[in-house]
Enzyme design. Structure first.
Site, PDB file in Angstrom:
ATOM      1  N   GLU A  11     106.476  31.697 -26.509  1.00 22.52           N
ATOM      2  CA  GLU A  11     107.631  31.962 -25.647  1.00 22.52           C
ATOM      3  C   GLU A  11     108.874  32.447 -26.380  1.00 22.52           C
ATOM      4  O   GLU A  11     109.990  32.244 -25.888  1.00 22.52           O
ATOM      5  CB  GLU A  11     107.976  30.676 -24.895  1.00 22.52           C
ATOM      6  CG  GLU A  11     108.578  29.550 -25.759  1.00 22.52           C
ATOM      7  CD  GLU A  11     107.583  28.499 -26.214  1.00 22.52           C
ATOM      8  OE1 GLU A  11     106.372  28.794 -26.263  1.00 22.52           O
ATOM      9  OE2 GLU A  11     108.015  27.371 -26.543  1.00 22.52           O
ATOM     10  N   GLY A  49      97.423  30.537 -27.179  1.00 22.57           N
ATOM     11  CA  GLY A  49      97.357  31.344 -25.961  1.00 22.57           C
ATOM     12  C   GLY A  49      98.477  32.373 -25.927  1.00 22.57           C
ATOM     13  O   GLY A  49      98.248  33.554 -25.724  1.00 22.57           O
ATOM     14  N   ALA A  50      99.696  31.902 -26.141  1.00 22.86           N
ATOM     15  CA  ALA A  50     100.854  32.792 -26.098  1.00 22.86           C
ATOM     16  C   ALA A  50     102.057  32.038 -26.638  1.00 22.86           C
ATOM     17  O   ALA A  50     101.999  30.820 -26.819  1.00 22.86           O
ATOM     18  CB  ALA A  50     101.129  33.248 -24.666  1.00 22.86           C
ATOM     19  N   GLU A  87     104.879  30.798 -20.117  1.00 14.72           N
ATOM     20  CA  GLU A  87     105.757  31.293 -21.190  1.00 14.72           C
ATOM     21  C   GLU A  87     107.107  31.700 -20.616  1.00 14.72           C
ATOM     22  O   GLU A  87     108.144  31.455 -21.223  1.00 14.72           O
ATOM     23  CB  GLU A  87     105.118  32.464 -21.942  1.00 14.72           C
ATOM     24  CG  GLU A  87     103.729  32.172 -22.516  1.00 14.72           C
ATOM     25  CD  GLU A  87     103.654  30.919 -23.364  1.00 14.72           C
ATOM     26  OE1 GLU A  87     104.643  30.573 -24.029  1.00 14.72           O
ATOM     27  OE2 GLU A  87     102.584  30.254 -23.356  1.00 14.72           O
ATOM     28  N   HIS A 132     109.335  28.725 -19.966  1.00 16.16           N
ATOM     29  CA  HIS A 132     109.914  28.154 -21.185  1.00 16.16           C
ATOM     30  C   HIS A 132     111.335  28.670 -21.426  1.00 16.16           C
ATOM     31  O   HIS A 132     112.085  28.051 -22.166  1.00 16.16           O
ATOM     32  CB  HIS A 132     109.066  28.524 -22.412  1.00 16.16           C
ATOM     33  CG  HIS A 132     108.020  27.505 -22.763  1.00 16.16           C
ATOM     34  ND1 HIS A 132     108.291  26.161 -22.833  1.00 16.16           N
ATOM     35  CD2 HIS A 132     106.710  27.647 -23.119  1.00 16.16           C
ATOM     36  CE1 HIS A 132     107.187  25.522 -23.199  1.00 16.16           C
ATOM     37  NE2 HIS A 132     106.218  26.389 -23.374  1.00 16.16           N
TER      38      HIS A 132
HETATM   39 ZN   LIG Z   1     104.200  26.081 -23.868  1.00 21.01          ZN
END
Ligand SMILES: [Zn+2]
Length: 911
Positions: free
Chosen positions: A271, A268-269, A305, A308
């Site tokens: 950090e 998804g993404a 994110e 994080h």
């Molecule tokens: Zn995560």
């Protein structure tokens, strides 16, 4: 690529690193096929390590051009330098500098791990073990270094050069078409948080001032032409930055925060410190291209994110076994953020739906594992719903057990005590034990025991004594490698609902049989710590309906002996909205499982008018909370019913039972659904806010039920909505309804949708996904046809997931009785494994419930899995999943692997 000779890594083997790398100076000259990486590492022996131990750096398919030790070239033989390892057998006993030149080919990197190309940009993904594909390193999260990165590229090809931390310097290289930028990140970090981006990208900028007055420049970078689609992501970013200050006292700690959206991304993404890299699906949104759900996901992922930065980056994990320490906690934080931004009960319902759909099947199948695993073959396979979603539930229970105030104090202590550290779950829990003054040893079992506990609750009302007795009992079924289970600490939030709403909770002292503490009665949270517990409530004037596990206070399967009257009472007037929703789901699930039995015995399900009336009652109150009503009138999915039945599952019978219930409810409620649908129509300009989104969700849910009750009426309304829609939520909602009705209208709408959005990959992903999800036998041929479509490609993970991943989620067709669905997915897994093992392994996870199917389907699934297992040269990722799915337990396989390969491979260093 790491292949199936990978050896298991065990938590019990953890040892502190023998060396530390305090500073990393990178000089990276970007070229399409031969990027030159020079890494200068400041290394020193770790006082906690073994004196004089060899220094073993990890690599993955690397080519080293040169290695210097304190400026002197080393002549390393093949034993000391291989594509996967660089060994100095006798490094200096004091601090030294190691300089390593490597050459990497970003254009040939199809795994999308390490440095690769997405579209026309260079980008990186290093979690979990991608940094070793860029240079040789101690690629483990407990080696924290300060990074300085010089990035150089052709100015025309990559005018934008981004790194972690703050920009120190940039400029042109005289006499050349190239330019450079130097980034410095003052916060020591593990290498999995390293990132760089180089490309010709558009951007929008904004700024944020933290509570203590730090000015932060915010940037979001996207492909040119997509700048207009990032306003919502930027807005979400600023909201979550403020929220983290207010809810957790956490401020941002650099002068810049950049987000880059790329189209080729496995997850998804990510950090990375100060430079988050996103799958563009979680950044780009316009009303005409994104649904309300997409907007909500963007808000949630941006927040995740960002959060994080403290839970993951400032405090990282000691080793990958502690992955839930950053993921479960950060999911909890993003869930709380979204709950505060939107409707808390509706968010809770959505999260519990996700948990049950994704994590419960994992926990009851061959891939079950602890929230903190104890061994792994391939860490990429542990980015699972158990680590993320169940990990978040464990934090939520902790908060319920010690209370909100102590929870916040515990978090403060954690941030204070562990900042700059690579921590463990024990370090984290110790903070809460300290502030709450409570021994949490027993609670730790949630981290060390796999499987979803079953909580059974029976009740008894004594009208003469005016007592109401609840008996709670817990048990957990065996999971692979864990035959015997111990009782857990389960917070059970309770209420008693009478004719006029909640009744007071009164019990006697806790030392009396069936007593509870004053604290339990006041908070409504009762602790079940043993196999069973009896709680007697006194002065209960009428027989109440027990409302158990309010707000889903623990991730358990609840087996409640309530009768239909109790459930109808809860559906109508429980003060806990989650349990109002749950009561309707339970009623529907009971009807459906009975119907499935009838269908399999050759009969037909009987319509139940009482249930439809209950739904009608909920619908009647729609104006006050449309988002909740939309959830309440959405019946359990086929997967929900399959999970409830648990074994010998026949998906065709489930599908038929569900279709029949939806038909009768839709028909009975048609006038009320139509008037709700009309009342909710709205010509106001699109706004993604929760209330407007709730109204659209309910309108689409009403249309869906209208169509289930009367396909012709429903399809006509859907077609009108499709043609007149002002936004993607309305357009796609209508298309989804049309997709369920075979015929010309469906095909016309699908064609029109494709023509309108052909140039927009994220929307075309929806078009592929919707077709792959149609629950008809013809879908198999449709999907095979779409695999030949010019817009389909194996190379882009989003596209692959949209068509193939959606088909694997189409329960009736993936689990088709003749086994062809299984064969299709197995073939695709084998096709893509050498190109992108992570995505291949994830797709193979669709088989996780195969043992719960009826015998015929089981046989087909097993054959398909064996076909994959017999393939030579599988990646470690797919080998791990296929072996565990076939119950070739890690332990047996591990021994096997060790024996057969010990002679040929020297053992990997312990980690
Ligand atoms: Zn995560």
């Amino acid at each position: 690529m790491r292949t199936d000779t990978a050896q298991p890594v065990r938590l019990s083997d953890y040892r502190a690193p023998d060396y530390l790398i305090e500073a990393v100076d990178l000089d990276i000259k970007l070229h399409l096929n031969a990027t030159h990486v020079r890494a200068r590492l400041s290394v020193r022996p770790n006082p906690l390590g073994r004196p004089g131990a060899p220094l073993v750096l990890d690599g993955d398919g690397l080519k080293a051009a040169m290695v210097l030790l304190d400026g002197v070239a080393l002549d390393l033989g093949a034993n000391a330098l291989s594509p996967d390892r660089l060994t100095l057998s006798e490094p200096p006993r004091t601090a030294f500098e190691l300089t390593i030149d490597t050459l990497v080919d970003p254009s040939a990197n199809t795994q999308l791990m390490g440095l690769y190309r997405s579209g026309s940009a260079y980008c990186t993904q290093c979690e979990a073990e991608g940094f070793r594909r860029i240079t040789y390193f101690l690629d483990r999260p407990d080696v924290l270094s300060v990074y300085t990165t010089r990035i150089e590229a052709e100015k025309a090809q990559a005018p934008v050069l981004l790194g972690n931390g703050n920009l120190v310097e940039s400029g042109d290289i005289t006499g050349s078409t190239r330019h450079y930028a130097i980034w410095h990140d003052p916060h020591p970090k593990p290498c999995y948080l390293f990132a760089l981006v180089g490309g010709d990208l558009g951007s929008i900028h904004d700024r944020f001032t933290t509570t203590s007055g730090r000015n932060v420049e915010l940037g979001i970078y996207v492909e040119h032409g997509k700048e207009t689609r990032v306003a919502y992501a930027m807005d979400a970013l600023k909201r979550c930055m403020r929220w983290d200050e207010e809810a957790f006292g956490r401020e941002y700690d650099l002068d810049v925060f950049n987000i880059v959206a790329v189209s080729d991304f496995n997850m998804g993404a990510m950090e990375n410190k100060g430079l988050n890299i996103f799958n563009d699906k979680y950044v780009l949104a316009l009303p005409q291209t994104a649904t309300d759900l997409d907007y909500a996901h963007i808000e949630g992922v941006i927040a995740h994110e960002y959060f994080h930065n403290w839970t993951g980056n400032r405090i990282t994990c000691r080793d990958w076994f502690q992955l839930c320490l950053k993921e479960g906690l950060t999911v909890f934080r993003d869930q709380e953020f979204s709950s505060d931004q939107r409707s808390r009960p509706v968010k809770r319902i959505a999260d519990v739906r996700t948990l049950r759909a994704a994590q419960f099947p994992e926990d009851s199948g061959p891939l079950a594992h602890n929230v903190r695993p104890e061994t792994y073959l391939e860490i990429n396979n542990f980015y699972t719903p158990t680590i993320y979603e169940k990990g978040a539930e464990v934090i939520r229970m902790l908060k319920a057990l010690i209370g909100a105030e102590a929870f916040r104090k515990g978090m403060d202590l954690y941030f204070d005590r562990c900042d700059g550290m690579a921590a463990t779950v024990e370090d984290f829990i110790a903070c809460f034990a300290k502030v709450a003054g409570r021994d949490l040893t027993h609670f730790m079992r949630w981290y060390t025991q796999a499987g979803t506990p079953a909580l059974s609750v029976s009740s008894d009302y004594d009208a003469d004594a005016k007592t109401f007795t609840l008996t709670l009992a817990q048990s957990t079924a065996p999971t692979p490698g864990q035959p015997a289970k111990l009782p857990l600490v389960i917070p059970v939030a309770l209420g008693l609902v009478g004719a006029d709403g909640d009744l007071p909770l009164t019990t006697k002292a806790p030392d009396e049989d069936g007593g509870a503490s004053a604290h339990e009665c006041a908070s409504g949270v009762f602790e079940l710590t043993t196999a069973s517990r009896r709680i007697v409530f006194h002065t209960v004037a009428e027989r109440p309906a027990p409302s158990v596990l309010r707000g889903f206070s623990a991730p358990v399967k609840l087996d409640l002996d309530s009768n239909a009257d109790d459930l109808l009472t809860l559906a109508e007037r429980d003060s806990d909205l989650f349990n109002r929703w749950q009561a309707i789901q339970t009623l529907a699930t009971r009807l459906l499982t009975t119907s499935v039995g009838a269908i399999r015995a050759g009969g037909l399900p009987k319509p139940d008018t009482r249930f439809a009336e209950a739904l009608g009652g909920v619908l009647g109150a729609f104006a006050s909370d449309p988002a909740f009503t939309a959830q309440a009138i959405s019946l359990p999915t086929e997967a929900d019913i399959a999970r409830e039945i648990g074994r010998d599952v026949d998906l065709d019978a489930i599908h038929m039972a569900r279709r029949e219930l939806r038909r009768s409810v839709g028909a009975q409620l048609q006038p009320r659904l139509l008037s709700a649908y009309e009342a909710l129509s709205n010509d106001a300009p699109y706004s993604p806010d929760a209330r407007s989104a709730g109204a659209r969700a309910l309108r689409n849910a009403a249309l869906d039920l209208i169509c289930a009750g009367d396909a012709r009426t429903g399809a006509d309304i859907a077609m009108r909505q499709f043609q007149s829609a002002h936004n993607m939520t309305e357009q796609f909602g209508a298309l989804a309804v049309l997709s369920m009705v075979a015929g010309d209208q469906r095909e016309q709408a699908l064609d029109a949708f494709y023509r309108t959005h052909a140039s927009d990959p994220l929307v075309i992903d929806k078009w592929f996904a919707l077709q792959a999800l149609i629950p008809e036998t013809e879908t198999y041929e449709r999907v095979r046809g779409l695999m030949e479509h010019h817009a389909f490609t194996y190379a882009n993970p989003n596209r692959l997931r949209s068509l193939i991943g959606s088909f694997a989620a189409n329960l009736t067709q993936f689990h088709a009785a003749d086994g062809r669905g299984y064969d299709l997915i197995a073939s695709v897994v084998m096709e893509i494994d050498s190109r992108n093992p992570q995505v291949a392994a994830r797709l193979l996870g669709a088989f996780r419930t195969w043992r719960s199917m009826e015998a015929g389907r089981q046989a087909h699934a097993q054959l398909a899995l064996k076909r994959v297992a017999a393939t030579q040269g599988l990646s470690a990722d797919v080998r791990d999943i296929v072996d565990r799915s076939l119950n070739l337990l890690t332990k047996e396989r591990a021994t096997d692997t060790l024996d057969s390969f010990r002679s040929r491979f020297s053992p990997r260093p312990a980690r």
